[in-house]
Design a protein around this motif. Structure first.
Motif, PDB file in Angstrom:
ATOM      1  N   PRO A  93       1.576  -3.278  -4.568  1.00  0.00           N
ATOM      2  CA  PRO A  93       0.596  -3.006  -5.620  1.00  0.00           C
ATOM      3  C   PRO A  93       0.753  -1.656  -6.294  1.00  0.00           C
ATOM      4  CG  PRO A  93      -0.485  -3.945  -3.690  1.00  0.00           C
ATOM      5  CD  PRO A  93       0.932  -3.628  -3.293  1.00  0.00           C
ATOM      6  N   ILE A  94       1.239  -0.648  -5.555  1.00  0.00           N
ATOM      7  CA  ILE A  94       1.381   0.677  -6.161  1.00  0.00           C
ATOM      8  C   ILE A  94       2.447   0.640  -7.251  1.00  0.00           C
ATOM      9  CG2 ILE A  94       1.934   3.094  -5.728  1.00  0.00           C
ATOM     10  CD1 ILE A  94       0.869   2.754  -2.893  1.00  0.00           C
ATOM     11  N   ASN A  95       3.599   0.036  -6.942  1.00  0.00           N
ATOM     12  CA  ASN A  95       4.655  -0.066  -7.946  1.00  0.00           C
ATOM     13  C   ASN A  95       4.189  -0.846  -9.175  1.00  0.00           C
ATOM     14  OD1 ASN A  95       6.375   1.223  -6.106  1.00  0.00           O
ATOM     15  ND2 ASN A  95       8.106  -0.057  -6.675  1.00  0.00           N
ATOM     16  N   THR A  96       3.580  -2.008  -8.948  1.00  0.00           N
ATOM     17  CA  THR A  96       3.181  -2.839 -10.090  1.00  0.00           C
ATOM     18  C   THR A  96       2.123  -2.138 -10.933  1.00  0.00           C
ATOM     19  OG1 THR A  96       1.534  -4.044  -8.759  1.00  0.00           O
ATOM     20  CG2 THR A  96       3.745  -4.981  -8.897  1.00  0.00           C
ATOM     21  N   SER A  97       1.216  -1.415 -10.298  1.00  0.00           N
ATOM     22  CA  SER A  97       0.181  -0.715 -11.052  1.00  0.00           C
ATOM     23  C   SER A  97       0.772   0.420 -11.870  1.00  0.00           C
ATOM     24  CB  SER A  97      -0.885  -0.186 -10.096  1.00  0.00           C
ATOM     25  OG  SER A  97      -1.902   0.488 -10.798  1.00  0.00           O
ATOM     26  N   LEU A  98       1.712   1.148 -11.306  1.00  0.00           N
ATOM     27  CA  LEU A  98       2.333   2.247 -12.045  1.00  0.00           C
ATOM     28  C   LEU A  98       3.134   1.719 -13.235  1.00  0.00           C
ATOM     29  CD1 LEU A  98       3.501   4.556  -9.118  1.00  0.00           C
ATOM     30  CD2 LEU A  98       1.724   5.047 -10.794  1.00  0.00           C
ATOM     31  N   ILE A  99       3.882   0.641 -13.022  1.00  0.00           N
ATOM     32  CA  ILE A  99       4.639   0.067 -14.135  1.00  0.00           C
ATOM     33  C   ILE A  99       3.681  -0.458 -15.197  1.00  0.00           C
ATOM     34  CG2 ILE A  99       6.235  -1.783 -14.796  1.00  0.00           C
ATOM     35  CD1 ILE A  99       7.461  -1.477 -11.951  1.00  0.00           C
ATOM     36  N   GLY A 100       2.621  -1.130 -14.782  1.00  0.00           N
ATOM     37  CA  GLY A 100       1.638  -1.646 -15.728  1.00  0.00           C
ATOM     38  C   GLY A 100       0.919  -0.558 -16.493  1.00  0.00           C
ATOM     39  N   SER A 101       0.767   0.612 -15.871  1.00  0.00           N
ATOM     40  CA  SER A 101       0.053   1.702 -16.547  1.00  0.00           C
ATOM     41  C   SER A 101       0.833   2.271 -17.718  1.00  0.00           C
ATOM     42  CB  SER A 101      -0.267   2.827 -15.548  1.00  0.00           C
ATOM     43  OG  SER A 101       0.920   3.520 -15.165  1.00  0.00           O
ATOM     44  N   SER A 102       2.100   1.898 -17.827  1.00  0.00           N
ATOM     45  CA  SER A 102       2.919   2.385 -18.941  1.00  0.00           C
ATOM     46  C   SER A 102       2.748   1.533 -20.191  1.00  0.00           C
ATOM     47  CB  SER A 102       4.404   2.398 -18.536  1.00  0.00           C
ATOM     48  OG  SER A 102       4.866   1.075 -18.315  1.00  0.00           O
ATOM     49  N   MET A 253      -8.812   4.338 -18.315  1.00  0.00           N
ATOM     50  CA  MET A 253      -7.869   3.326 -17.848  1.00  0.00           C
ATOM     51  C   MET A 253      -6.751   3.938 -17.023  1.00  0.00           C
ATOM     52  SD  MET A 253      -8.668   0.301 -18.485  1.00  0.00           S
ATOM     53  CE  MET A 253      -7.068  -0.283 -17.991  1.00  0.00           C
ATOM     54  N   ASN A 254      -6.439   5.211 -17.267  1.00  0.00           N
ATOM     55  CA  ASN A 254      -5.387   5.872 -16.500  1.00  0.00           C
ATOM     56  C   ASN A 254      -5.747   6.033 -15.030  1.00  0.00           C
ATOM     57  OD1 ASN A 254      -3.884   6.139 -18.845  1.00  0.00           O
ATOM     58  ND2 ASN A 254      -4.660   8.181 -19.295  1.00  0.00           N
ATOM     59  N   LEU A 255      -7.015   5.757 -14.681  1.00  0.00           N
ATOM     60  CA  LEU A 255      -7.417   5.807 -13.275  1.00  0.00           C
ATOM     61  C   LEU A 255      -6.981   4.561 -12.497  1.00  0.00           C
ATOM     62  CD1 LEU A 255     -11.075   7.163 -13.634  1.00  0.00           C
ATOM     63  CD2 LEU A 255      -9.059   8.419 -12.833  1.00  0.00           C
ATOM     64  N   THR A 256      -6.535   3.507 -13.195  1.00  0.00           N
ATOM     65  CA  THR A 256      -6.186   2.264 -12.509  1.00  0.00           C
ATOM     66  C   THR A 256      -5.162   2.471 -11.398  1.00  0.00           C
ATOM     67  OG1 THR A 256      -6.737   0.948 -14.464  1.00  0.00           O
ATOM     68  CG2 THR A 256      -5.337  -0.095 -12.813  1.00  0.00           C
ATOM     69  N   PRO A 257      -4.020   3.146 -11.649  1.00  0.00           N
ATOM     70  CA  PRO A 257      -3.076   3.342 -10.537  1.00  0.00           C
ATOM     71  C   PRO A 257      -3.637   4.211  -9.427  1.00  0.00           C
ATOM     72  CG  PRO A 257      -2.351   4.531 -12.502  1.00  0.00           C
ATOM     73  CD  PRO A 257      -3.471   3.645 -12.930  1.00  0.00           C
ATOM     74  N   ILE A 258      -4.536   5.152  -9.758  1.00  0.00           N
ATOM     75  CA  ILE A 258      -5.153   5.970  -8.712  1.00  0.00           C
ATOM     76  C   ILE A 258      -5.991   5.098  -7.790  1.00  0.00           C
ATOM     77  CG2 ILE A 258      -6.652   7.937  -8.241  1.00  0.00           C
ATOM     78  CD1 ILE A 258      -4.109   8.697  -9.722  1.00  0.00           C
TER      79      ILE A 258
END
Length: 313
Positions: A93-102, A253-258
């Motif tokens: 989930p961390i990888n997918t969230s970081l990629i999605g945040s872009s 929205m930038n808090l999503t990966p956090i």
């Protein structure tokens, strides 16, 4: 800022972050395309009683905009979350969230490539910085022996999903709607479910997934993602956009990966790695540089039909 508005701003990124966690929990229990289809069936079942009369009142506009609804349903409902859940079968989930945040940066890049939208020097630098951050996450923070590195298949699926979401967003911006947001959402869900049917059949015929068990755990997973990351987050987002400028929710929205990192540690025992922090800093720094800025002396842009809100992720 009062407590109600703060809650409306915080809940969407928290719930969208939890979607990645629950999607990871569903891996191996529910095939990914099936999970996405069941998610939107649940969302539609909850939404329809409240919106059915409004859909009937706007049926002329629905008919007039059916092409945009069908295309938006494919990219926003059928593709994005199905690719995310497919990514979570092999990635974390961390990888997918970081990629999605872009996604904001990919929106910028696709706008330039497909629609000729200009990119200023500052935005170009921001886009490059965020792309470096995505690449850093996908490489696992390794620059040594690049020829021996193999991308995790799930990261590639998430990258494809982020591009699908970015295209969906551009299509919304280029074809502003006369429909209320809840009516548009219901119509796009119906279109997305129609698109999903052949993919579900193909998944069960050739996907190689074990038959899905129908029990309390799978029912709880479908109910949660169908109600909370879909509808609750969506209406909180609408409330926040209506009560503030669109720019403020975008920054939240930038808090999503956090939130995804925190929930991964608490619920999955997946600890973030140093390269995740570096990737997050690069991606968010790039978004900050690439963000549109109003001209000097002009107020922030207000929400209009030409700049519609995001649908639930």
């Amino acid at each position: 800022m009062n407590g109600g508005l703060l809650l409306a701003l915080l809940l969407p990124p928290l719930l969208w972050g939890s979607n990645a966690i629950v999607g990871k929990m569903a891996a191996g229990l529910i095939p990914p395309v099936t999970l996405n289809t069941l998610r939107w069936l649940m969302a539609l079942a909850v939404l329809l009683p409240f919106v059915l009369r409004r859909v009937a009142r706007h049926r002329a506009a629905v008919r007039a905009e059916w092409r945009a609804i069908v295309i938006g349903g494919f990219w926003g409902i059928t593709c994005y979350n199905a690719l995310q859940y497919l990514a979570l079968t092999t990635s974390n989930p961390i990888n997918t969230s970081l990629i999605g945040s872009s996604a904001p940066v990919f929106i910028l890049l696709l706008g330039r490539v497909l629609f000729g939208a200009p990119i200023g020097a500052r935005s170009a630098c921001g886009a490059a910085l965020s792309v470096v951050g995505v690449a850093w996450v996908m490489l696992g923070g390794r620059l040594d022996g690049l020829d021996a590195i193999h991308f995790v298949r799930g990261d590639l699926f998430m990258l494809a999903g982020t591009c699908a979401w970015s295209l969906y967003t551009w299509l919304l911006k280029r074809h502003p709607t006369r429909l209320p947001t809840d009516v548009l959402l219901a119509a796009q869900i119906v279109a997305g479910l129609a698109w999903s049917l052949p993919f579900v059949l193909a998944e069960h015929a050739w996907g190689g997934y074990a038959p899905m068990a129908i029990d309390g755990k799978t029912a709880a997973i479908v109910a949660y993602i169908g109600i909370f990351p879909s509808l609750v987050a969506f209406f909180c987002w609408q409330t926040a956009v209506a009560r503030t400028s669109p720019q403020l929710p975008i920054f939240f929205m930038n808090l999503t990966p956090i939130f995804t990192v925190l929930l991964s540690v608490l619920l999955l025992g997946v600890a973030p790695q140093p390269y995740h922090a570096v990737g997050l800093a690069l991606i968010l720094g790039g978004i900050f540089l690439a963000r549109p800025r109003p001209a000097a002396g002009q107020p922030l842009a207000k929400h209009t039909a030409a700049s519609p809100p995001r649908a639930p992720r």
